[in-house]
Design a protein around this motif. Structure first.
Motif, PDB file in Angstrom:
ATOM      1  N   ILE A 645       0.861  -1.181   0.000  1.00 21.94           N
ATOM      2  CA  ILE A 645       0.000   0.000   0.000  1.00 21.94           C
ATOM      3  C   ILE A 645       0.893   1.224   0.000  1.00 21.94           C
ATOM      4  O   ILE A 645       1.806   1.344   0.824  1.00 21.94           O
ATOM      5  CB  ILE A 645      -0.940   0.022   1.212  1.00 21.94           C
ATOM      6  CG1 ILE A 645      -2.009  -1.051   1.081  1.00 21.94           C
ATOM      7  CG2 ILE A 645      -1.621   1.368   1.337  1.00 21.94           C
ATOM      8  CD1 ILE A 645      -3.051  -1.022   2.180  1.00 21.94           C
ATOM      9  N   LEU A 655      -2.835   0.191  -4.259  1.00 19.84           N
ATOM     10  CA  LEU A 655      -2.482  -1.156  -3.837  1.00 19.84           C
ATOM     11  C   LEU A 655      -1.755  -1.865  -4.974  1.00 19.84           C
ATOM     12  O   LEU A 655      -2.215  -1.842  -6.116  1.00 19.84           O
ATOM     13  CB  LEU A 655      -3.745  -1.925  -3.450  1.00 19.84           C
ATOM     14  CG  LEU A 655      -3.550  -3.314  -2.827  1.00 19.84           C
ATOM     15  CD1 LEU A 655      -2.912  -3.195  -1.453  1.00 19.84           C
ATOM     16  CD2 LEU A 655      -4.887  -4.040  -2.740  1.00 19.84           C
ATOM     17  N   TYR A 665      -5.233  -1.714  -7.469  1.00 22.28           N
ATOM     18  CA  TYR A 665      -6.326  -0.887  -6.949  1.00 22.28           C
ATOM     19  C   TYR A 665      -5.830   0.531  -6.772  1.00 22.28           C
ATOM     20  O   TYR A 665      -4.706   0.772  -6.320  1.00 22.28           O
ATOM     21  CB  TYR A 665      -6.841  -1.425  -5.605  1.00 22.28           C
ATOM     22  CG  TYR A 665      -7.809  -0.487  -4.915  1.00 22.28           C
ATOM     23  CD1 TYR A 665      -9.144  -0.460  -5.268  1.00 22.28           C
ATOM     24  CD2 TYR A 665      -7.365   0.378  -3.910  1.00 22.28           C
ATOM     25  CE1 TYR A 665     -10.039   0.398  -4.641  1.00 22.28           C
ATOM     26  CE2 TYR A 665      -8.250   1.241  -3.270  1.00 22.28           C
ATOM     27  CZ  TYR A 665      -9.588   1.247  -3.645  1.00 22.28           C
ATOM     28  OH  TYR A 665     -10.453   2.113  -3.030  1.00 22.28           O
ATOM     29  N   TRP A 669      -9.338   6.533   0.138  1.00 26.81           N
ATOM     30  CA  TRP A 669      -9.221   5.784   1.383  1.00 26.81           C
ATOM     31  C   TRP A 669     -10.616   5.575   1.965  1.00 26.81           C
ATOM     32  O   TRP A 669     -11.482   6.436   1.848  1.00 26.81           O
ATOM     33  CB  TRP A 669      -8.355   6.537   2.390  1.00 26.81           C
ATOM     34  CG  TRP A 669      -6.906   6.600   2.018  1.00 26.81           C
ATOM     35  CD1 TRP A 669      -6.292   7.594   1.332  1.00 26.81           C
ATOM     36  CD2 TRP A 669      -5.897   5.633   2.317  1.00 26.81           C
ATOM     37  NE1 TRP A 669      -4.952   7.309   1.174  1.00 26.81           N
ATOM     38  CE2 TRP A 669      -4.682   6.113   1.775  1.00 26.81           C
ATOM     39  CE3 TRP A 669      -5.893   4.417   2.984  1.00 26.81           C
ATOM     40  CZ2 TRP A 669      -3.492   5.414   1.877  1.00 26.81           C
ATOM     41  CZ3 TRP A 669      -4.712   3.715   3.098  1.00 26.81           C
ATOM     42  CH2 TRP A 669      -3.522   4.204   2.555  1.00 26.81           C
ATOM     43  N   ASP A 684      -3.163  -9.626   4.088  1.00 21.59           N
ATOM     44  CA  ASP A 684      -4.284  -8.822   3.611  1.00 21.59           C
ATOM     45  C   ASP A 684      -4.813  -7.867   4.662  1.00 21.59           C
ATOM     46  O   ASP A 684      -5.951  -7.416   4.597  1.00 21.59           O
ATOM     47  CB  ASP A 684      -5.426  -9.727   3.149  1.00 21.59           C
ATOM     48  CG  ASP A 684      -5.916 -10.658   4.258  1.00 21.59           C
ATOM     49  OD1 ASP A 684      -5.228 -10.727   5.297  1.00 21.59           O
ATOM     50  OD2 ASP A 684      -6.964 -11.293   4.080  1.00 21.59           O
ATOM     51  N   LEU A 698      -7.328  -2.101   8.402  1.00 21.45           N
ATOM     52  CA  LEU A 698      -7.731  -1.986   7.001  1.00 21.45           C
ATOM     53  C   LEU A 698      -7.493  -3.319   6.310  1.00 21.45           C
ATOM     54  O   LEU A 698      -6.376  -3.840   6.325  1.00 21.45           O
ATOM     55  CB  LEU A 698      -6.916  -0.877   6.332  1.00 21.45           C
ATOM     56  CG  LEU A 698      -7.399  -0.320   5.007  1.00 21.45           C
ATOM     57  CD1 LEU A 698      -8.715   0.401   5.184  1.00 21.45           C
ATOM     58  CD2 LEU A 698      -6.358   0.652   4.455  1.00 21.45           C
ATOM     59  N   SER A 699      -8.532  -3.877   5.707  1.00 18.26           N
ATOM     60  CA  SER A 699      -8.432  -5.198   5.087  1.00 18.26           C
ATOM     61  C   SER A 699      -8.550  -5.075   3.570  1.00 18.26           C
ATOM     62  O   SER A 699      -9.294  -4.231   3.058  1.00 18.26           O
ATOM     63  CB  SER A 699      -9.533  -6.127   5.620  1.00 18.26           C
ATOM     64  OG  SER A 699      -9.462  -7.393   4.998  1.00 18.26           O
ATOM     65  N   VAL A 700      -7.784  -5.932   2.874  1.00 18.06           N
ATOM     66  CA  VAL A 700      -7.881  -6.051   1.420  1.00 18.06           C
ATOM     67  C   VAL A 700      -8.870  -7.168   1.124  1.00 18.06           C
ATOM     68  O   VAL A 700      -8.614  -8.329   1.475  1.00 18.06           O
ATOM     69  CB  VAL A 700      -6.511  -6.350   0.787  1.00 18.06           C
ATOM     70  CG1 VAL A 700      -6.637  -6.447  -0.719  1.00 18.06           C
ATOM     71  CG2 VAL A 700      -5.497  -5.282   1.175  1.00 18.06           C
ATOM     72  N   GLN A 714     -10.906  -4.227  -3.050  1.00 17.49           N
ATOM     73  CA  GLN A 714     -11.397  -3.079  -2.293  1.00 17.49           C
ATOM     74  C   GLN A 714     -10.714  -3.029  -0.936  1.00 17.49           C
ATOM     75  O   GLN A 714     -10.390  -4.071  -0.351  1.00 17.49           O
ATOM     76  CB  GLN A 714     -12.914  -3.175  -2.106  1.00 17.49           C
ATOM     77  CG  GLN A 714     -13.523  -1.977  -1.391  1.00 17.49           C
ATOM     78  CD  GLN A 714     -15.023  -2.114  -1.236  1.00 17.49           C
ATOM     79  OE1 GLN A 714     -15.587  -3.160  -1.547  1.00 17.49           O
ATOM     80  NE2 GLN A 714     -15.662  -1.062  -0.768  1.00 17.49           N
ATOM     81  N   LEU A 715     -10.479  -1.819  -0.438  1.00 16.35           N
ATOM     82  CA  LEU A 715      -9.967  -1.614   0.914  1.00 16.35           C
ATOM     83  C   LEU A 715     -11.142  -1.292   1.828  1.00 16.35           C
ATOM     84  O   LEU A 715     -11.971  -0.442   1.502  1.00 16.35           O
ATOM     85  CB  LEU A 715      -8.946  -0.473   0.939  1.00 16.35           C
ATOM     86  CG  LEU A 715      -7.671  -0.684   0.126  1.00 16.35           C
ATOM     87  CD1 LEU A 715      -6.795   0.557   0.187  1.00 16.35           C
ATOM     88  CD2 LEU A 715      -6.894  -1.890   0.621  1.00 16.35           C
ATOM     89  N   GLN A 716     -11.183  -1.951   2.959  1.00 18.26           N
ATOM     90  CA  GLN A 716     -12.323  -1.778   3.848  1.00 18.26           C
ATOM     91  C   GLN A 716     -11.850  -1.734   5.295  1.00 18.26           C
ATOM     92  O   GLN A 716     -11.010  -2.525   5.717  1.00 18.26           O
ATOM     93  CB  GLN A 716     -13.320  -2.923   3.664  1.00 18.26           C
ATOM     94  CG  GLN A 716     -14.545  -2.840   4.557  1.00 18.26           C
ATOM     95  CD  GLN A 716     -15.515  -3.965   4.291  1.00 18.26           C
ATOM     96  OE1 GLN A 716     -15.558  -4.516   3.187  1.00 18.26           O
ATOM     97  NE2 GLN A 716     -16.296  -4.337   5.290  1.00 18.26           N
TER      98      GLN A 716
END
Length: 857
Positions: A645, A655, A665, A669, A684, A698-700, A714-716
């Motif tokens: 990242i 990403l 990606y 943010w 991840d 923050l998870s991928v 997606q980043l979540q």
């Protein structure tokens, strides 16, 4: 309820204010000020000249020019050609530096000399259009005799893509600005690691048709940020907050005493109005006067900013209610004084007394914060076995005594210290590395020699001097397997180079006996097949005097060898990250990965060694270009074994796949967070610290593509830490890799430890323990004494932060970029001053209404 009488009272108060000569004098002053500001404008042009604030490393530049002047090998190299073209006075000083003398050379003197070289290049490229006849020929001959640029010599330099493109174009196709821009880029290529990365285009201030005769050159984004976060809030806070508020008190101070006159009061009370409502109506009428003046000034500034500076920021209009709110604080004190003593003079004195009290209390709070609180703030953490150590903003290093629940000083820090302690790193469970740079807070070189400091458990964590560090080292990074045998390596990063050494050499320097199972003869016998220096020598070292110059530049020392490839030049500020497999230092981790990721300007680079990491054969295997950003946010970088990242500070997260650095990606943010630092937790999973002081996991994740967005990544945000005001954080990996410990320093020096575990395919966050160290006596005075004063007095001076936050739309800003990660973070207290002042206004008006209702006038 009939509101018409109250509106009549408000209008009467407003009408009375309108009749004041002070009001018309204030309005005239506002119109004159706006008329004087109206011609100010901006124009955008290429960044062509050097300013002293462009220089990130002045000592390195001085040493490099001195080497170019005295080293015969540099005579035909870019460095030598530039040094030979220096003015006579500067040449004498540089020769003395090359001879080993301590000579102070001001930065403006160096940058002015470089700007002269840019002028010479421009005159040669354009045929010297400013001269004619014999004078032109003479000037051209003089310039030719000192011409510094040679295309063949510059082929060996690391040139930016912008410079390569400009070099390929004929000079006839280049504008005057581009010719100067090309000359500047050539100088930057010859002096790597000296200048901060700057935008290709800058904003120049103009006044009418004239340029400002100052060196004010910044890029468009920085200019807008400066305008929104400093210029407008300063005008509102000082001009509106003091000048107009003072004028407003002068005009409105007589409203309440005039109302209490026998004829006026009896007439008002004869109407169907209540006394409290009447007083509040008078209060609102007084505020209307300031609203009229403030509205003119703020709207005028908004229009000037939009039409002349091209900054259409409607948030500027928030200054109007904030300024009126500020006036209401002082007017709420003037009202009860007028009720009690019926004197405009005493009403004015009461408001002035409040201003003095608030100023004194603010100064006291500022002194306590600067000298008591800030030096204790944790700036970096490291865990060595069961011991936790921290570095502080005050230039100290502490160890946590968990039995006593307090920080024990290892290296004493102090308030207002200019010393800087590097973030400590652990090379095993019993040894921690750091360094103390004297006077290094604002100068990466500091003063005096720079020695590695080794802290050993068997020596009760007392500092011991170790190897000589490369000059201007800003960060230490452990790489590879680390255990008690001294395996693994430590990377020293300075302003222009990456240098590495064996951990066994570090342990040997403090008298530790370690097994030497490596074949150092190959490394020591290596003459540098790529032309670089072998271990223990400085490149181009032909004598002690030249070795000293190379050392001043941050070159190799006795045990540190440079690993930076020839085709890579560092451009501060940079960010570095080590993949998880190389970053984990547990004894149970057997990974040998030693890859290194560099976010260098707007390019992401992956460096990997070919064999022993200290054999000076690192290669740049993969690169990825990022869009350049000039926002005030810091760049961030983190790498797991699968993903990378990176962000250049433009509020866009990118990403990449680690193996090929392929972008998979790019987007905003999650939840519009503004990252300050980021750490890899798992393949991840990442931990992000925001500028607001919050922490998020923050998870991928993978998702199905949609018509609007074809991205499958997606980043979540999956979890948010239940703490705020985070200072710094570190990630610690368990030997069995079943869980991860997240250690967070927050609220100055408190420690919270969280366990992150993966259960049934989902990540969970659990608070393991929290440590609140015992505060010192003066910290308790600040917490309870100063805190009580701030609670009892309105925080009017802090409304400047409220204005800055509202106008800029930001909740924090960054000053500097210390320790190669983040600079000082200033967080805006937007809501707290409003609440404080609002409660004060309500309390004072309630007391005034109660007194007015129960008194016989």
């Amino acid at each position: 309820m009939n509101w018409r009488p109250y509106f009549a009272v408000v209008w009467d108060s407003f009408h009375a204010a309108m009749a004041s000569r002070v009001l018309w004098a204030a309005m005239l002053a506002i119109w004159i000020l706006l008329a004087m500001l109206a011609p100010i404008g901006v124009r955008e042009d290429y960044t062509t000249t050097f300013r002293f604030f462009d220089v990130y490393n002045g000592t390195r530049m001085k040493a490099m020019l001195a080497q170019g002047m005295v080293d015969p090998k540099q005579e035909d190299a870019p460095l030598g050609r530039i040094a030979a073209a220096m003015p006579e006075e500067l040449s004498r000083k540089l020769k003395r530096v090359g001879e080993g003398d301590e000579v102070r050379i001001p930065l403006p003197m160096l940058t002015d000399a470089l700007n002269e070289l840019i002028d010479q290049e421009f005159k040669l490229a354009k045929g010297n259009p400013d001269a004619d006849g014999d004078s032109a020929d003479a000037a051209s001959d003089a310039a030719d005799s000192r011409h510094w640029y040679d295309a063949s010599a510059w082929e060996e330099t690391v040139r930016l893509r912008e410079l390569r493109e400009l070099d390929e174009k004929p000079v006839e196709e280049l504008s005057d600005s581009l010719v100067r821009r090309r000359a500047r880029l050539r100088i930057e290529a010859a002096l790597p690691g000296v200048f901060e990365a700057r935008s290709a285009r800058s904003v120049l201030l103009t006044y009418g048709t004239l340029d400002f005769p100052t060196g004010f050159e910044i890029d468009r984004t920085q200019f807008e940020s400066l305008f929104n976060q400093f210029v407008i809030p300063t005008l509102v806070h000082w001009l509106l907050g003091f000048v107009l508020v003072f004028l407003g008190i002068l005009v409105t101070a007589s409203m309440i005493p005039d109302m209490l006159q026998t004829g006026s009061l009896h007439l008002l009370l004869s109407k169907p109005v209540s006394r409290p409502a009447l007083l509040i109506a008078k209060f609102v009428g007084g505020c209307a006067f300031v609203f009229l003046c403030v509205a003119q000034l703020v709207i005028g500034l908004y229009l000037i900013a939009g039409m002349r500076l091209e900054i259409w920021n409607p948030r500027i209009l928030w200054c109007i209610p904030v300024a009126v709110f500020l006036f209401a604080v002082f007017f709420s004190v003037s009202v009860p004084a007028g009720l009690k003593w019926r004197s405009p003079i005493i009403s004015i004195a009461a408001a002035g007394a409040l201003a003095a009290i608030c100023l004194v209390f603010s100064i006291i709070a500022g002194v306590f914060d600067t000298r008591i609180v800030q030096p204790d703030r944790v700036a970096g953490l490291v865990r060595a076995g069961d011991d936790l150590l921290s570095v502080t903003n005050g230039g100290g290093l502490n160890r946590m005594d968990e039995e006593q629940s307090q920080w024990v000083p290892v290296i004493d820090g102090k308030a207002m210290s200019n010393d800087r302690v590097l973030r400590p790193v652990a090379i095993d469970a019993d040894h921690v590395l750091t360094a103390r740079i004297r006077n290094g807070k604002f100068n990466p070189f500091g003063s005096g020699s720079l020695d590695l400091i080794v802290l050993a458990r068997d020596n009760d964590w007392k500092p011991q001097p170790g190897l000589r560090l490369p000059t201007a080292t800003e960060r230490l990074i452990p790489i590879g397997v680390t255990d008690k045998s001294g395996s693994g390596h430590t990377l020293a990063v300075n302003t222009a180079d990456l240098l590495i050494t064996h951990n066994r050499d570090i342990l040997s320097s403090i008298g530790k006996k370690v097994e030497d199972d490596s074949d150092e003869s190959n490394a020591e016998d290596n003459d540098g097949e790529d032309g670089r220096s072998p271990r223990g020598q400085s490149s181009n070292s032909i004598g002690a005097w030249l070795s000293t110059l190379v050392t001043m530049q941050g070159g190799a020392t006795e045990e540190f060898v440079s690993i930076l490839p020839r085709n890579v030049a560092l451009s501060p500020p940079i960010r570095l990250a080590v993949p998880l497999s190389a970053d984990q230092s547990s004894e149970g981790n057997s990974s040998e990965s030693t890859g290194l990721l560099i976010l260098n300007g707007s390019q992401l680079q992956l460096l990997e060694p070919d064999g022993d990491p200290t054999e000076n054969v690192w290669q740049r295997n993969h690169t990825a270009d990022l869009l350049r950003s000039d926002t005030p946010l810091p760049p961030v970088l983190a790498a797991s074994d699968q993903f990378v990242i990176a962000s250049t500070g433009d509020e866009v997260a990118r990403l990449f796949d680690l193996s090929e650095l392929e972008e998979i990606y790019a987007g905003d943010w999650p939840d519009e967070i503004a990252p300050l630092a980021i750490h890899a937790v798992a393949d991840d999973l990442f931990f992000v610290v925001t500028t607001e002081g919050n922490g998020h996991l923050l998870s991928v994740i993978e998702r199905e593509a949609t018509e609007a967005d074809d991205s499958t990544i997606q980043l979540q945000i999956i979890s948010t830490l239940p703490v705020d005001d985070i200072e710094t954080a570190m990630v610690e990996f368990a030997a069995d890799s079943t869980s991860v410990q997240l250690i967070v320093a927050h609220n100055v020096d408190r420690i919270s430890e969280f366990e992150i575990s993966n259960q049934s395919g989902s990540w969970g966050l659990t608070l393991s323990r929290s440590i609140e160290p015992e505060r010192s006596f003066w910290r308790n005075v600040d917490r309870y004494g100063i805190g009580l004063l701030e609670l009892l007095t309105p925080q009017v001076l802090a409304l400047g932060d409220t204005t800055a936050g509202m106008v800029s739309g930001k909740k924090a800003f960054i000053i500097g970029g210390g320790d190669m990660e983040t600079g000082e973070v200033v967080r805006y207290g937007i809501a707290t001053p409003i609440i404080s002042c609002g409660v004060f206004i309500i309390a004072m008006m309630l007391l005034s209404c109660l007194y007015f209702a129960r008194s016989d006038f």
